[in-house]
Scaffold this active site. Structure first.
Site, short mmCIF file in Angstrom:
data_model
loop_
_atom_site.label_atom_id
_atom_site.label_comp_id
_atom_site.label_asym_id
_atom_site.label_seq_id
_atom_site.Cartn_x
_atom_site.Cartn_y
_atom_site.Cartn_z
N ASP A 139 81.30 60.14 -2.69
CA ASP A 139 81.17 58.75 -3.12
C ASP A 139 81.89 57.80 -2.17
O ASP A 139 82.11 58.15 -1.00
CB ASP A 139 81.69 58.63 -4.57
CG ASP A 139 80.90 57.63 -5.38
OD1 ASP A 139 80.86 56.45 -4.97
OD2 ASP A 139 80.34 58.00 -6.42
N HIS A 202 82.74 51.72 -6.61
CA HIS A 202 81.74 52.69 -7.07
C HIS A 202 82.33 54.09 -7.33
O HIS A 202 82.13 54.67 -8.41
CB HIS A 202 80.64 52.77 -6.01
CG HIS A 202 79.39 53.49 -6.41
ND1 HIS A 202 79.27 54.85 -6.28
CD2 HIS A 202 78.22 53.05 -6.92
CE1 HIS A 202 78.06 55.22 -6.69
NE2 HIS A 202 77.39 54.14 -7.08
N SER A 529 73.63 56.08 -10.72
CA SER A 529 74.96 56.45 -10.22
C SER A 529 75.95 56.62 -11.36
O SER A 529 76.91 57.37 -11.24
CB SER A 529 75.50 55.36 -9.30
OG SER A 529 74.95 55.45 -8.03
#
Ligand SMILES: *[C@@H]1O[C@H](CO)[C@@H](O)[C@H](O)[C@H]1NC(C)=O
Ligand SMILES: *[C@@H]1O[C@H](CO)[C@@H](O)[C@H](O)[C@H]1NC(C)=O
Ligand SMILES: *[C@@H]1O[C@H](CO)[C@@H](O)[C@H](O)[C@H]1NC(C)=O
Ligand SMILES: *[C@@H]1O[C@H](CO)[C@@H](O)[C@H](O)[C@H]1NC(C)=O
Ligand SMILES: *[C@@H]1O[C@H](CO)[C@@H](O)[C@H](O)[C@H]1NC(C)=O
Ligand SMILES: *[C@@H]1O[C@H](CO)[C@@H](O)[C@H](O)[C@H]1NC(C)=O
Ligand SMILES: *[C@@H]1O[C@H](CO)[C@@H](O)[C@H](O)[C@H]1NC(C)=O
Length: 778
Positions: A139, A202, A529
Site C-alpha cells: 500500500d 490510504h 480498496s
C-alpha cells in the site's frame, strides 16, 4: 445536466499516469526499469544475486554498470529487475534461459461500524491466537505513531517472523512488526516520504481496517463517532510501501511479494490493481500471489473501482480472493435549507457547522471569471479556476455538477450545493460546507434563485441515516464476468467498502481537495480498496483459528459461508457480489472446504492454453510441466463456486467435478440441495456425502443443463451441502451466462477485453485526488 465533472477528473488522473509512463519513451538510450524473467531456477547452492549480476555484466559490459543498473534480485521468482536501454532489453530477450522481459508498469490504488454490521462482535475475537497472524499490506505506507497501531497487550512478534523495519524516522512496535518501501524508478514527487511512512492516508486506512486496535471515541469531526477497530485487533501488521503519488510500480509489487513471503506473513492484502485485463503471466499481482500461495499465504485483493460495467473486474486469478465493495447500514447526508424553508437532503460527509446561519445563494453560472477565460457554461459547474471571487465571496453557490468544491473555495465562497445524479450510493468529504443533491432538487433550487429577490440558504452539519437497503454492491465496484477465465466466477465475494471510517495519516488531506490543510486521525472514504482489508481481516481471523489451512481452504471457508445478498437489488447478480457478503464469525466453521494446491492451479493453467514455458513464468519453477496443452475448460479446478460461460445460440451444458474436505465434524453426513432458475437445471451425483474422519475427502459432479441461450447476461442458482444437524451450510452459487460473441475459450496469452470501459464511476482514491488536484487547477 452534463456529467463531465467527475469523469474529467478521472480522465485527467489516467492521462497523468500515462504521461508519467511515456514521458521518456522517446529516448531509446534512457534506462528504464524492466523485469527479466528466467525459466529455470537451479536447485541447491545458487546465488541469485551473483547470477543476475554476471548476466547484467555480460550485457552491460562493466561490473560497475551492472551494479548500478540492478534494481532487485528476486529470490522467489527467478527474475531480476534492472534499468535497461531498449538495446539491452533486446539482448536480454535473446539470451538463453530468459523467457520474457517486461517493462515496469504502473498499477493503481483502488479506496466503524463495519465489523459490527458483519456480525463480528468485539467479544467474538480470540486475541491470543491472532497474535501469531501477520497481515502484510502492499500500500502507500502507514503512520506508525497512530493510536490504532499502539501495541498495548501484544507480546513480541511470533518467532517465525524475519521481517524488518527500514527507513529513517520509522519505528516498528509489537503491532506494526515490519515496514519496507520500494521505488525502483526513483520517482519522488512533492509529499512522497522515502520511508514506509504514509503521506497519503490510504495505507494507514487499510491497515487499521484489517488489524487496527480498538480505539474508542474515533470519528471524523464527530461524524461516525464510536469505537474504531480492525477485524483482528490482536494480529500484526507488516507494511510494504509500493504506492507513491504516481501510482504503484509492477517491479516494486513483485519485490514486495518476494519480501513478504520471506518475512513470514500469513495473509497478503493488496488494495490495488491493473486498469485493464492482462494475462496471468504478465500480472505482477497474479504472479506474486501464486508464489505466496505456494508458501501457504492467501492474497486478498480488491475487485477494482471500474464498475458497474461488465468485464471490469481486476485481480481475477483463481488463486487470489477478489473482493467487491458493498454498503453498510449507514449513510452520510447533509441538508441544504433555503430561505423559503424548503430543505433538500443530499449525500455528503459534511464536517462543517454553519450553526444555521444563512448566506446569500447564487447560481454558479452568474459568477464566471471572464478574465480567466471562463464563461457561464463553465462556471455553472463551478470548475476550479472558473469562478469570480467578487461574485462568490461570502456566498453559497449552487453548481450543476459534482466537483471537489475547490472552485467555490478558492473564490472565497462559504459553501456549495451541487446537483448531480451520477453518484447516488456513496458520499464524498469536501474542503468546505457542501452537499450533493439530485438534479430534480437542483431544478427547484435554481427556480428559487431565479424567482426570489434575495435568495439565501444554509447547509447543515452532516448526519448519519440508517440505510435499510444495506448491504448492496456500490455502483463503482468492478463487475464480472471474469475477462480472462470466463469459467471462473469473479468477484469472489463482497465486503464493506462504502463510507468506511478508519485511521488516517495526519499529514494527508482529509477531504477530496488534495490541498486541504486540515489534519485528522480518522477519515471516511470509499472503494474496493476499503473492502479488500475487510476480507483480509476475515481471512486472518480464519487463519488464526486454523493455522494449518491452505490459502484455498481459507478462501473456500469465506466464500461458502458468505451471507446471501439480495439478488433483487442487483441486476448483474453474482457478477456484482460473487458468493455473497463475508461472514467471518461463521467462516471459522465452514463444515466442508473446497481445497486446491499448486498442482491443481498448474493443471488449470495448462487447460487454459498455457504451455510449459508460459506456466513457468507464473510458477517460477523448473519442475512445472504442461504435459500437453490441454484444451479444456476451467470446470475441474476445485473452485468453491460454479461458472458456465455459453456462447450465444449454444445449449446450456456443463459438468463440473469437485472434491470437498471434511474439516469440522468427524462423523457427519451432508445432503445437497439444489436451487435453479427456470433457464437451467442442476443435478448433483451423489446427493449424499458421508464422512467419518476429519480431513476425509469426497468427490461429486454437478451437471448443469438447459435450452439454447441467447442474450443472457447472467442467470444463477446455487447448491448447498447441509449436514444432518444443520450446523453447516456449504453454499456455492451456480452461474450461467452468455459470453461475448466470438470469444475463444482458450485465450492463452491475450484477452479479448483489453479495452477499458470508456466511462468510469469510481470514487476518487487518494492518489487520484492528488493528480486531480494538480491537473484540475491547470
Ligand atoms: C530443470 O529440469 C530439467 C529436467 O526437466 C533438469 O534436467 C535440469 O537440470 C533442471 N534445471 C535446473 C536449473 O534445475
Ligand atoms: C519523524 O516523524 C515525525 C512525524 O512526522 C515528526 O514529527 C518528526 O519531526 C520526525 N523526526 C525527524 C527526525 O525527522
Ligand atoms: C464521541 O462520543 C463520546 C462518547 O459518547 C463523547 O465523549 C465524545 O465527546 C464524542 N466525540 C466527538 C468528537 O463528538
Ligand atoms: C479571475 O481569474 C484570474 C486568473 O486565474 C485571477 O487572477 C483573478 O483573481 C480572478 N478574478 C476574480 C475576481 O476572481
Ligand atoms: C495437490 O493435491 C492433489 C490432490 O488433489 C495431490 O495429488 C497432490 O499431491 C497435491 N500436490 C502437492 C504439491 O501437494
Ligand atoms: C508457449 O506459448 C508461447 C505463447 O503462446 C509461445 O510463444 C511458445 O512458443 C510456446 N512454447 C512452446 C514450447 O510451445
Ligand atoms: C464415528 O462413528 C464411528 C462408527 O459409528 C465410531 O466408531 C467413531 O468413534 C465415531 N467418531 C467420532 C469422532 O465420533
Amino acid at each position: 445536466m452534463a456529467k463531465t465533472g467527475l469523469m474529467t477528473w478521472i480522465l485527467y488522473s489516467t492521462l497523468f499516469a500515462a504521461l508519467l509512463l511515456n514521458s521518456d519513451a522517446a529516448n531509446a538510450n534512457e534506462r528504464k526499469v524492466h523485469i527479466v524473467y528466467m525459466g529455470d531456477r537451479p536447485k541447491g547452492d545458487f546465488s541469485a544475486k551473483a547470477t543476475h549480476h554476471s548476466m547484467l555484466t555480460s550485457v552491460l559490459g562493466r561490473s560497475s554498470s551492472a551494479q548500478e543498473s540492478l534494481v532487485y534480485s528476486y529470490g522467489n521468482f527467478n527474475a531480476f529487475a534492472a534499468k535497461l536501454t531498449e538495446e539491452e532489453v533486446e539482448k536480454f530477450s535473446e539470451m538463453d534461459g530468459v523467457v520474457r522481459v517486461i517493462p515496469n508498469h504502473i498499477l493503481k490504488l483502488h479506496t466503524t461500524r463495519s465489523w459490527d454490521f458483519l456480525g463480528l462482535s468485539q467479544s467474538n475475537v480470540g486475541a491470543q491466537l491472532q497474535g501469531d497472524v501477520v497481515i502484510g499490506l502492499l500500500d502507500t505506507g502507514i503512520w506508525p505513531e497512530h493510536e490504532s497501531f499502539n501495541d498495548q497487550g501484544l507480546g513480541a512478534p511470533p518467532s517465525k517472523w524475519k521481517g524488518t523495519c527500514q527507513g529513517a524516522n520509522f519505528t516498528c512496535n509489537n503491532k506494526i512488526i515490519g515496514g519496507r518501501y520500494y521505488n525502483s524508478e526513483n520517482w519522488y514527487y512533492e509529499g512522497d516520504l522515502k520511508s514506509p511512512r504514509d503521506s497519503e492516508g490510504h495505507g494507514t486506512h487499510t491497515s487499521s481496517t484489517a488489524a487496527g486496535d480498538r480505539v474508542p471515541g474515533a470519528s471524523y469531526y464527530g461524524l461516525a463517532n464510536g469505537t474504531a477497530r480492525g477485524g483482528v485487533p490482536g494480529a500484526r501488521i507488516a507494511m510494504y510501501k509500493v504506492c507513491w503519488s504516481f501510482g504503484c510500480g509492477a517491479a516494486d509489487i513483485l519485490a514486495a511479494f518476494d519480501d513478504a513471503i520471506a518475512d513470514g506473513v500469513d495473509i497478503i492484502s493488496v488494495s490495488l490493481g491493473s486498469e485493464f485485463p492482462v494475462p496471468y503471466d504478465v500480472d505482477p499481482i497474479a504472479i506474486g500471489a501464486f508464489h505466496a500461495m505456494k508458501y501457504g499465504i492467501l492474497t486478498s485483493s480488491s475487485a477494482g473501482n471500474s464498475g458497474p460495467w461488465p468485464y471490469s473486474v481486476s485481480n481475477y486469478a483463481p488463486w487470489t480472493l477478489t473482493v467487491a465493495a458493498s454498503t453498510i447500514d449507514r449513510k452520510f447526508v447533509a441538508k441544504a435549507v433555503l430561505g423559503n424553508g424548503q430543505a433538500f437532503t443530499g449525500l455528503s460527509i459534511n464536517s462543517f457547522e454553519l450553526y444555521g446561519k444563512t448566506y446569500p445563494l447564487i447560481w454558479g453560472g452568474d459568477a464566471a471569471n471572464y478574465s480567466a477565460g471562463a464563461s457561464q457554461d463553465l462556471s455553472k459547474y463551478c470548475i476550479t479556476g472558473s469562478m469570480n471571487s467578487y461574485k462568490v465571496e461570502g456566498k453559497i453557490v449552487f453548481c450543476e455538477v459534482l466537483w471537489d468544491g475547490t472552485g467555490v473555495l478558492l473564490a472565497n465562497g462559504v459553501g456549495t450545493i451541487m446537483a448531480d445524479d451520477e453518484i447516488t450510493d456513496f458520499a464524498f468529504n469536501y474542503p468546505l460546507p457542501a452537499t450533493q443533491i439530485s438534479t430534480s432538487d437542483g431544478e427547484k433550487i435554481l427556480d428559487y434563485i431565479k424567482t426570489t429577490e434575495n435568495p439565501i440558504a444554509t447547509i447543515l452539519l452532516g448526519e448519519t441515516l440508517t440505510d435499510y437497503m444495506a448491504p448492496y454492491v456500490v455502483s463503482f465496484s468492478s463487475r464480472g464476468p471474469n475477462p480472462v477465465t470466463p469459467d471462473i466466477l469473479k468477484p469472489d465475494l463482497t465486503a464493506p467498502g462504502v463510507d468506511i471510517l478508519a485511521a488516517w495519516s495526519p499529514i494527508a488531506p482529509p477531504s477530496i481537495d488534495w490541498e486541504d490543510p486540515r489534519s485528522v486521525d480518522y477519515n471516511i472514504i470509499s472503494g474496493t480498496s476499503m473492502s479488500c482489508p475487510h476480507a483480509s481481516g476475515a481471512a486472518a481471523y480464519v487463519k488464526a483459528a486454523h493455522p494449518d489451512w491452505s490459502p484455498a481452504a481459507v478462501k473456500s471457508a469465506l466464500m461458502t459461508t458468505a451471507t446471501v445478498v439480495d439478488p433483487n437489488k442487483h441486476e448483474d447478480l453474482e457478477f456484482a457480489y460473487g458468493s455473497g457478503q463475508i461472514n467471518p464469525a461463521q467462516a471459522i466453521k465452514p463444515g466442508l472446504v473446497y481445497d486446491a494446491n499448486e498442482t491443481d492451479y498448474i493443471s488449470f493453467l495448462c487447460k487454459q492454453g498455457y504451455n510449459t514455458t508460459t506456466v513457468r513464468l507464473i510458477t517460477g519453477d523448473n519442475s512445472s510441466v504442461c504435459s500437453s496443452t490441454l484444451n479444456g475448460r476451467a470446470w475441474d479446478l476445485n473452485y468453491p463456486s460454479f461458472s458456465l460461460a455459453v456462447e450465444d445460440g449454444k445449449q446450456i451444458d456443463g459438468v463440473f467435478t469437485r472434491t470437498v474436505t471434511n474439516v469440522d465434524s468427524a462423523n457427519s453426513t451432508y445432503t445437497v440441495q439444489m436451487y435453479s432458475p427456470p433457464e437451467f437445471s442442476i443435478s448433483v451425483e451423489p446427493e449424499v456425502l458421508s464422512f467419518s474422519t476429519i480431513g476425509e475427502k469426497k468427490s461429486f459432479t454437478v451437471k448443469v443443463g438447459g435450452g439454447f441461450i441467447s442474450q443472457q447476461k447472467i442467470t444463477s442458482g446455487a447448491i448447498i451441502w447441509t449436514d444432518e444437524l444443520e450446523q453447516y451450510r456449504v453454499r456455492s452459487p451456480v452461474v450461467v451466462y452468455n459470453v461475448l460473441p466470438g470469444y475463444t475459450f482458450f485465450p492463452p496469452q491475450t484477452s479479448k477485453f483489453q479495452k477499458k470501459p470508456t466511462t468510469f464511476h469510481g470514487p476518487t482514491t487518494p492518489s487520484m485526488q492528488h493528480k486531480n488536484g494538480i491537473l484540475g487547477r491547470n
